[in-house]
Design an enzyme around this catalytic site. Structure first.
Site, PDB file in Angstrom:
ATOM      1  N   TYR A   1     -13.327 -12.752   6.281  1.00 51.10           N
ATOM      2  CA  TYR A   1     -13.440 -13.300   5.565  1.00 51.10           C
ATOM      3  C   TYR A   1     -12.931 -14.107   4.728  1.00 51.10           C
ATOM      4  O   TYR A   1     -11.883 -15.240   5.022  1.00 51.10           O
ATOM      5  CB  TYR A   1     -12.468 -12.474   4.841  1.00 51.10           C
TER       6      TYR A   1
ATOM      7  N   ARG B   1      -0.188  24.578 -11.676  1.00 49.00           N
ATOM      8  CA  ARG B   1       0.994  24.612 -11.065  1.00 49.00           C
ATOM      9  C   ARG B   1       1.081  23.184  -9.470  1.00 49.00           C
ATOM     10  O   ARG B   1       1.809  22.339  -9.468  1.00 49.00           O
ATOM     11  CB  ARG B   1       1.734  25.738 -10.128  1.00 49.00           C
TER      12      ARG B   1
END
Ligand code: UD1
Ligand code: CA
Length: 449
Positions: free
Chosen positions: A369, A15
């Protein structure tokens, strides 16, 4: 007497409509299985058994995260809760003591409640945790005579009279190991589900002249999760319990219902958490800190007296020293920010180290980065980073150094130096007026034609 826990976690949880095994669905960012294992661990059991089936590799990994010594046994076919407990027989063949059976899909039991059940075995042979259900729904019903528990009837097998009973089975059971495994070998699957029900152990115990009893516990501890609706209900229960604990421990929450904690959030005394704050896992907030509205924190440590937010985001590895200020629309990741430093407006600070009492101006970004690798920005003490500075890492700014607003800093800045890395300004006298006059003349000419 020694204690073994057996946690049933083999079911698929149809379920849930999910590829993830049911017991790994999270409450407050931790799998339900972890909640059950933590509650059990506080009883200091000598042995922990987890019965896995669906997604057993994932379930086994999750179990070992909490207890590397736990034994995971396999139930290859889910033939019922009784059959599931029976899978622990071999693992416990050398064990003599109390066995406590828990369900991996029932994550809200408190240790004190489980302890009360174990203690009940001083009086009876088999004990279960029961509760008075407001809406008994599909829970197993407890058939009692006075204090004695006669049997448990599953909803599917119950007649109307039995269905009208509101005293229900939570699923948690305790019995001595030798008796329990004797009773399990008597189980049959002649019932509405065709399963070997653990609950039938009670009737077999009574037939064999043993005693059985119910220990009553609060309904909100017993919630069993079989669907996403129930998962959300369990989350709500967890949160309201956690909020209450925070308030009782000296945390101010002006709008408690809007604050969401993780399973492991740690909050000191006189901490203030304003409205709409969300804690992910791994956050510690020390005394006297204030977390202002609409902030999101995970994997962060916030020391005494800090003020964070409103609208701040602290990501994993954010380490704030005492009295640090992090203001609106500031994101901090993998960065140590030392005592008294300020990052008050619209900034990204990642892979960085910022010294004591340094001020980071509005709009500053650590360009950490390069598309492939991450690089570090190190800023000394009492430095002043001008607004809209781009710090192109790796870069080191010295103590008491400054950067001019709008600079793109690509080289180290020595202690006490001022770095200016922006185009120089030229002023042209009267130029603005001459330009505007010309433009207005062009516009006027267009209108006429
Ligand atoms: C069970 C009880 C019911 C009780 C309810 C409380 C039985 C027969 N019924 O019903 O009386 O009111 O819990 O929540 O015990 N599991 C296995 N292997 C199996 C079957 C189940 O490991 O073969 C595990 C499931 O993963 C789950 C737990 O046992 O964690 C309970 O199973 P579930 O099927 O949800 O039982 P309920 O029908 O809820
Ligand atoms: Ca269930």
């Amino acid at each position: 007497m020694s204690l073994a826990t057996v946690i049933l976690a083999a079911g698929k949880g149809t379920r849930m409509q999910s590829d993830l095994p049911k017991v790994l669905h999270p409450i407050a960012h931790a799998p339900m299985l972890h909640h059950v294992m933590h509650a059990a661990a506080d009883l200091s059991p000598d042995r922990n058994i987890v019965v896995a089936g669906h997604g057993s590799d994932l379930v086994s990994d999750a179990a070992h995260q909490i207890d590397p010594t736990c034994q995971v046994v396999l139930q290859t076919q889910q033939l019922g809760t009784g059959h599931a407990v029976d899978q622990a027989r071999a693992a416990l063949s050398d064990f003599c003591g109390i066995v406590l059976v828990l369900y991996g899909d029932s994550p809200l039991f408190q240790t004190s409640t489980l302890q009360a059940l174990v203690d009940k075995l001083n009086d009876v042979d088999v004990a279960i945790l029961g509760f008075d259900a407001k809406d008994p729904a599909r829970y197993g019903r407890l058939i009692t005579t006075g204090d004695a528990l006669d049997r448990i009837v599953e909803f599917k097998d119950a007649n109307d009279e039995e269905r009208a009973i509101t005293l229900c089975n939570s699923g948690v059971m305790a019995a001595k190991s030798d008796l329990l495994f004797d009773l399990l070998s008597k189980l049959e699957n002649k019932n509405a589900s065709g399963e070997y029900y653990l609950t039938d152990v009670i009737e077999h115990a009574r037939t064999a002249g043993k005693t059985a009893a119910v220990v009553i516990c609060a309904e909100d501890e017993t919630l069993g999760v079989n669907s996403r609706v129930e998962l959300a209900q369990a989350e709500a229960h967890f949160q309201s319990r956690r909020r209450r604990a925070a308030l009782e421990n000296g945390v101010t929450l002006p709008a408690p219902d809007t604050v969401f904690f993780a399973f492991d959030t740690v909050l000191g005394r006189d901490v203030m958490v304003e409205a709409n704050v969300i804690f992910g896992p791994g956050v510690t907030i020390e005394n006297n800190a204030t977390i202002r509205a609409f902030s999101h924190l995970e994997g962060a440590h916030v020391a005494d007296g800090c003020v964070v937010g409103p609208y701040a985001r602290l990501r994993p590895g954010a380490e704030l020293g005492p009295d640090v200020k992090i203001g609106n629309f500031v994101e901090v990741k993998a960065a140590e920010i030392a005592e008294g430093a300020k990052v008050n407006h619209l900034s990204y600070v990642g892979d960085a180290q910022i010294g004591k009492h340094t001020n980071i101006g509005a709009g500053t970004i650590t360009c950490n980065y390069d598309g492939v690798l991450k690089h570090k920005t190190i800023i000394g003490e009492n430095a002043f980073i001008g607004s809209n500075t781009m710090l192109v890492a790796p870069v080191h700014i010295g103590d008491e150094a400054m950067t001019g607003s709008g600079s793109v800093i690509t080289k180290d800045v020595p202690d006490q130096a001022l770095a200016l890395a922006r185009a120089e300004q030229i002023n042209k006298d009267g130029f603005a007026k001459r330009l505007m006059d010309r433009l207005r003349a062009i516009k006027a000419k267009k209108k006429d034609s």
